[in-house]
Design a protein around this motif. Structure first.
Motif, short mmCIF file in Angstrom:
data_model
loop_
_atom_site.label_atom_id
_atom_site.label_comp_id
_atom_site.label_asym_id
_atom_site.label_seq_id
_atom_site.Cartn_x
_atom_site.Cartn_y
_atom_site.Cartn_z
N VAL A 1 0.84 -1.20 0.00
CA VAL A 1 0.00 0.00 0.00
C VAL A 1 0.87 1.25 0.00
N GLY A 2 1.95 1.23 0.80
CA GLY A 2 2.88 2.36 0.80
C GLY A 2 3.47 2.62 -0.57
N PHE A 3 3.89 1.54 -1.25
CA PHE A 3 4.45 1.70 -2.60
C PHE A 3 3.42 2.31 -3.54
N ILE A 4 2.18 1.83 -3.47
CA ILE A 4 1.13 2.34 -4.35
C ILE A 4 0.87 3.82 -4.08
N LEU A 5 0.84 4.20 -2.79
CA LEU A 5 0.64 5.61 -2.45
C LEU A 5 1.77 6.47 -3.02
N GLY A 6 3.00 5.97 -2.91
CA GLY A 6 4.12 6.72 -3.45
C GLY A 6 4.04 6.87 -4.96
N ALA A 7 3.67 5.79 -5.64
CA ALA A 7 3.55 5.84 -7.10
C ALA A 7 2.43 6.80 -7.52
N ILE A 8 1.32 6.78 -6.78
CA ILE A 8 0.22 7.70 -7.08
C ILE A 8 0.65 9.14 -6.86
N THR A 9 1.43 9.37 -5.80
CA THR A 9 1.93 10.72 -5.54
C THR A 9 2.75 11.23 -6.72
N ASP A 10 3.60 10.36 -7.26
CA ASP A 10 4.37 10.77 -8.44
C ASP A 10 3.45 11.11 -9.60
N ARG A 11 2.44 10.29 -9.82
CA ARG A 11 1.57 10.47 -10.99
C ARG A 11 0.69 11.71 -10.89
N ILE A 12 0.14 11.99 -9.69
CA ILE A 12 -0.84 13.08 -9.59
C ILE A 12 -0.24 14.39 -9.08
N ALA A 13 0.89 14.33 -8.36
CA ALA A 13 1.44 15.54 -7.77
C ALA A 13 2.76 15.96 -8.39
N PHE A 14 3.58 15.00 -8.78
CA PHE A 14 4.92 15.34 -9.29
C PHE A 14 4.95 15.39 -10.81
N ARG A 15 4.42 14.36 -11.46
CA ARG A 15 4.53 14.26 -12.91
C ARG A 15 3.93 15.44 -13.66
N PRO A 16 2.72 15.93 -13.29
CA PRO A 16 2.13 17.03 -14.07
C PRO A 16 2.94 18.33 -14.02
N ILE A 17 3.77 18.49 -12.99
CA ILE A 17 4.49 19.76 -12.84
C ILE A 17 6.00 19.52 -12.72
N ASP A 18 6.50 18.39 -13.26
CA ASP A 18 7.91 18.06 -13.04
C ASP A 18 8.87 19.02 -13.71
N LYS A 19 8.37 19.87 -14.61
CA LYS A 19 9.23 20.87 -15.23
C LYS A 19 9.15 22.22 -14.51
N SER A 20 8.37 22.28 -13.44
CA SER A 20 8.21 23.53 -12.71
C SER A 20 9.39 23.77 -11.77
N ASP A 21 9.36 24.91 -11.08
CA ASP A 21 10.43 25.22 -10.14
C ASP A 21 10.32 24.32 -8.92
N ILE A 22 11.41 24.27 -8.16
CA ILE A 22 11.51 23.35 -7.03
C ILE A 22 10.48 23.66 -5.95
N VAL A 23 10.15 24.94 -5.78
CA VAL A 23 9.17 25.31 -4.75
C VAL A 23 7.81 24.70 -5.06
N SER A 24 7.40 24.74 -6.32
CA SER A 24 6.11 24.15 -6.71
C SER A 24 6.10 22.64 -6.46
N LEU A 25 7.21 21.99 -6.75
CA LEU A 25 7.30 20.54 -6.55
C LEU A 25 7.21 20.18 -5.07
N VAL A 26 7.90 20.96 -4.25
CA VAL A 26 7.85 20.71 -2.80
C VAL A 26 6.45 20.95 -2.26
N LEU A 27 5.81 22.03 -2.69
CA LEU A 27 4.45 22.33 -2.23
C LEU A 27 3.46 21.24 -2.65
N ALA A 28 3.72 20.62 -3.79
CA ALA A 28 2.85 19.52 -4.22
C ALA A 28 2.91 18.37 -3.22
#
Length: 213
Positions: free
Chosen positions: A71-98
């Motif tokens: 479950v932890g792995f799935i949560l981490g993968a989902i976090t990448d898909r919905i919070a990190f991937r859509p804005i991975d070209k943004s500045d570091i502050v935006s990524l951290v806030l995600a």
């Protein structure tokens, strides 16, 4: 002397658990350059999942441990898909806030699912709760289980990074993501693996520490 030895062992055990949580943070940070502020919530959520499976559903501890890590792995993968991937070209502050936003989402979800049950939820120990003496040091057997589990997890990940193709690709991405892409490594897949692995490590730490708290 007994009190000092007990406090010493408790400190070593707590340090081992913090080391696991830190390992998860480092895996994500080295691969993506982002500090995952949801790591503590992955820890918390996996602990609640393990409690639900072990206490409410009556599953044995090893199976509860395994499923909570999954479950932890799935949560981490989902976090990448919905919070990190859509804005991975943004500045570091935006990524951290995600990642901060994900942490608040997990807190709220945990309150909805497990909130209002009591001041604390009891997770039965997997070993005898009676302390034993190891030389002059007083030890709770569960503390030994935590230390053994931590050591095994550390050795597994050392072997993973040294011996497996995925581990070597994660190291290459961490060293230079652009160069890794140029040689054909799918860095987007590596980022998902890194988030999932970091959350899985947090889940393992949570299930190890739950019987102590």
């Amino acid at each position: 002397m007994l009190l000092f030895s007990y406090l010493l062992m408790s400190g070593v055990t707590t340090g081992a658990l913090y080391a696991l949580v830190a390992l998860g943070l480092v895996v994500v940070n080295k691969a993506t350059g982002v500090i995952n502020f949801a790591q503590g919530e992955f820890f918390m959520f996996a602990g609640f999942v393990a409690w639900t499976l072990h206490v409410q559903f009556g599953m044995n501890y090893p199976l509860s441990f395994l499923l909570a890590v999954v479950v932890g792995f799935i949560l981490g993968a989902i976090t990448d898909r919905i919070a990190f991937r859509p804005i991975d070209k943004s500045d570091i502050v935006s990524l951290v806030l995600a990642t901060v936003g994900i942490s608040f989402m997990l807190k709220g979800l945990a309150r909805v699912i497990w909130g209002g049950k009591a001041d604390y939820l009891s997770f039965p120990p997997i070993t005898s709760p009676d302390p034993i003496m190891v030389g002059p040091i007083m030890v709770i057997p569960q503390q030994l289980a935590v230390l053994a589990g931590t050591l095994v997890i550390m050795l597994v990940f050392a072997a993973f990074f040294r011996l497996t193709r995925a581990g070597k690709m994660m190291q290459a991405t961490a060293d230079n993501a652009k160069a890794a892409r140029l040689v054909g490594i799918r860095t987007d897949h590596i980022y998902t693996l890194a988030f999932g692995t970091g959350a899985a490590i947090a889940g393992a730490a949570a299930v190890l520490t739950a019987p102590l708290t």
